[in-house]
Design a protein around this motif. Structure first.
Motif, PDB file in Angstrom:
ATOM      1  N   PHE A 226       0.833  -1.206   0.000  1.00 28.75           N
ATOM      2  CA  PHE A 226       0.000   0.000   0.000  1.00 28.75           C
ATOM      3  C   PHE A 226       0.870   1.259   0.000  1.00 28.75           C
ATOM      4  O   PHE A 226       0.528   2.243  -0.667  1.00 28.75           O
ATOM      5  CB  PHE A 226      -0.946   0.008   1.199  1.00 28.75           C
ATOM      6  N   VAL A 227       1.973   1.234   0.703  1.00 29.31           N
ATOM      7  CA  VAL A 227       2.906   2.365   0.670  1.00 29.31           C
ATOM      8  C   VAL A 227       3.350   2.617  -0.766  1.00 29.31           C
ATOM      9  O   VAL A 227       3.372   3.757  -1.246  1.00 29.31           O
ATOM     10  CB  VAL A 227       4.125   2.101   1.570  1.00 29.31           C
ATOM     11  N   GLY A 228       3.717   1.547  -1.467  1.00 25.39           N
ATOM     12  CA  GLY A 228       4.155   1.691  -2.854  1.00 25.39           C
ATOM     13  C   GLY A 228       3.068   2.263  -3.741  1.00 25.39           C
ATOM     14  O   GLY A 228       3.343   3.073  -4.634  1.00 25.39           O
ATOM     15  N   ILE A 229       1.816   1.872  -3.493  1.00 25.33           N
ATOM     16  CA  ILE A 229       0.704   2.395  -4.288  1.00 25.33           C
ATOM     17  C   ILE A 229       0.553   3.894  -4.062  1.00 25.33           C
ATOM     18  O   ILE A 229       0.369   4.661  -5.010  1.00 25.33           O
ATOM     19  CB  ILE A 229      -0.594   1.638  -3.943  1.00 25.33           C
ATOM     20  N   THR A 230       0.635   4.346  -2.814  1.00 20.89           N
ATOM     21  CA  THR A 230       0.492   5.781  -2.545  1.00 20.89           C
ATOM     22  C   THR A 230       1.643   6.581  -3.141  1.00 20.89           C
ATOM     23  O   THR A 230       1.484   7.759  -3.446  1.00 20.89           O
ATOM     24  CB  THR A 230       0.423   6.061  -1.038  1.00 20.89           C
TER      25      THR A 230
END
Length: 239
Positions: A226-230
Motif C-alpha cells: 500500500f505504501v508503494g501504491i500511494t
C-alpha cells in the motif's frame, strides 16, 4: 487461333486478391501479483481513514494489484486515529498531522497538504471574492467545533457567545443559519456540503497535512504494497 486467348476461346481475367488476415489486438497483460498476494491463509488489509480523506484511487489500484486480499476501509475520528493504530484495529491509516504519541513507534509518510477554506452562508458578502485573507474576516464570528483539526488560527475574528458545537457538521449547520463563519480543510467543507453554504480558500491560512501511518511493529508486505501504491510505484517497481 488468335493470340492472347486460352484454349476454348476463354480470356483469362486477373487473379482475385487474397484476403488479408485481420490484425489481432494483443491482450493487455494482467498486473503481476505482489509478493503479499501469494496464496496463503485468507486475510484482509484494514485501512483506517479520517473524515475528508480521499483514498479512492489507491483502493482501486490495490484491488487491481491484490485481488486475493480484500481491503476494508475503516472510518476513524481524528481524535481516535492514534488509538486505532495502537490497538491494532487497522493495519495502516490515513491520518491528519500532528499524530500524538510516541513518534518512534510509528512510520509516517506525508501524502498531501489540504488548503484551508472559509465556510459562510450563501448570502454572505464574503463569497463575493474568489479568495479571502485574514483581514477580510475582521469582526466575523468564528465558530470552531470540538472536533476541529486546524487548531488556533490567530485570525482577527470574534468568538461566539454560545458553546462550541460538537462536530464540524454542526458548525456548518450554524453557519448556514447566518451566524458566523467556520474555517476548515477543503475536504471537510466538501464532505459536509449544503446548498445554503459555500466556501472560499483562505490565503495564508494553515494547511492540514494528511499522512499514511502504521506501527513499526506491525510492518508487513501488505503495508509496504500500500505504501508503494500511494507513492505511485507499479507492480514491477522495486521497493
Amino acid at each position: 487461333m488468335a493470340k492472347g486467348k486460352a484454349a476454348g476461346g476463354a480470356r483469362r481475367g486477373p487473379r482475385p486478391a487474397r484476403p488479408q488476415p485481420t490484425p489481432q489486438k494483443r491482450p493487455k497483460p494482467a498486473p503481476r501479483p505482489e509478493v503479499g498476494d501469494a496464496a496463503g491463509p485468507p486475510r484482509t488489509f484494514r485501512l483506517g481513514a479520517i473524515p475528508g480523506a480521499m483514498p479512492g484511487k489507491w483502493i482501486e489500484r490495490w484491488r487491481e494489484r491484490m485481488p486475493r486480499v480484500p481491503l476494508e476501509l475503516v472510518p476513524i475520528p481524528v481524535a481516535d486515529q492514534r488509538a486505532a493504530l495502537n490497538a491494532g484495529e487497522v493495519d495502516a491509516a490515513l491520518v491528519r498531522l500532528p499524530l500524538p504519541g510516541d513518534a518512534d513507534a510509528v512510520h509516517v509518510i506525508r501524502l498531501y497538504d489540504e488548503v484551508p477554506v472559509v465556510v459562510a452562508a450563501v448570502d454572505s458578502s464574503l463569497l463575493a471574492a474568489d479568495e479571502l485573507t485574514a483581514d477580510d474576516l475582521a469582526g466575523e464570528v468564528l465558530i470552531t467545533p470540538r472536533d476541529d483539526v486546524l487548531g488556533p488560527l490567530g485570525l482577527p475574528t470574534e468568538p461566539p457567545r454560545f458553546e462550541a458545537p460538537e462536530t464540524t457538521e454542526d458548525a456548518i449547520a450554524i453557519v448556514a443559519s447566518g451566524v458566523g463563519i467556520a474555517v476548515m480543510p477543503m475536504s471537510l467543507a466538501r464532505l459536509h456540503h449544503r446548498r445554503d453554504v459555500d466556501y472560499r480558500p483562505l490565503s495564508g491560512g494553515p494547511a492540514s497535512t494528511v499522512a499514511l501511518a502504521w506501527r513499526r511493529d506491525r510492518d508487513s508486505d501488505d503495508v509496504q504494497t500500500f505504501v508503494g501504491i500511494t507513492r505511485g510505484r507499479t507492480a514491477r517497481s522495486s521497493r
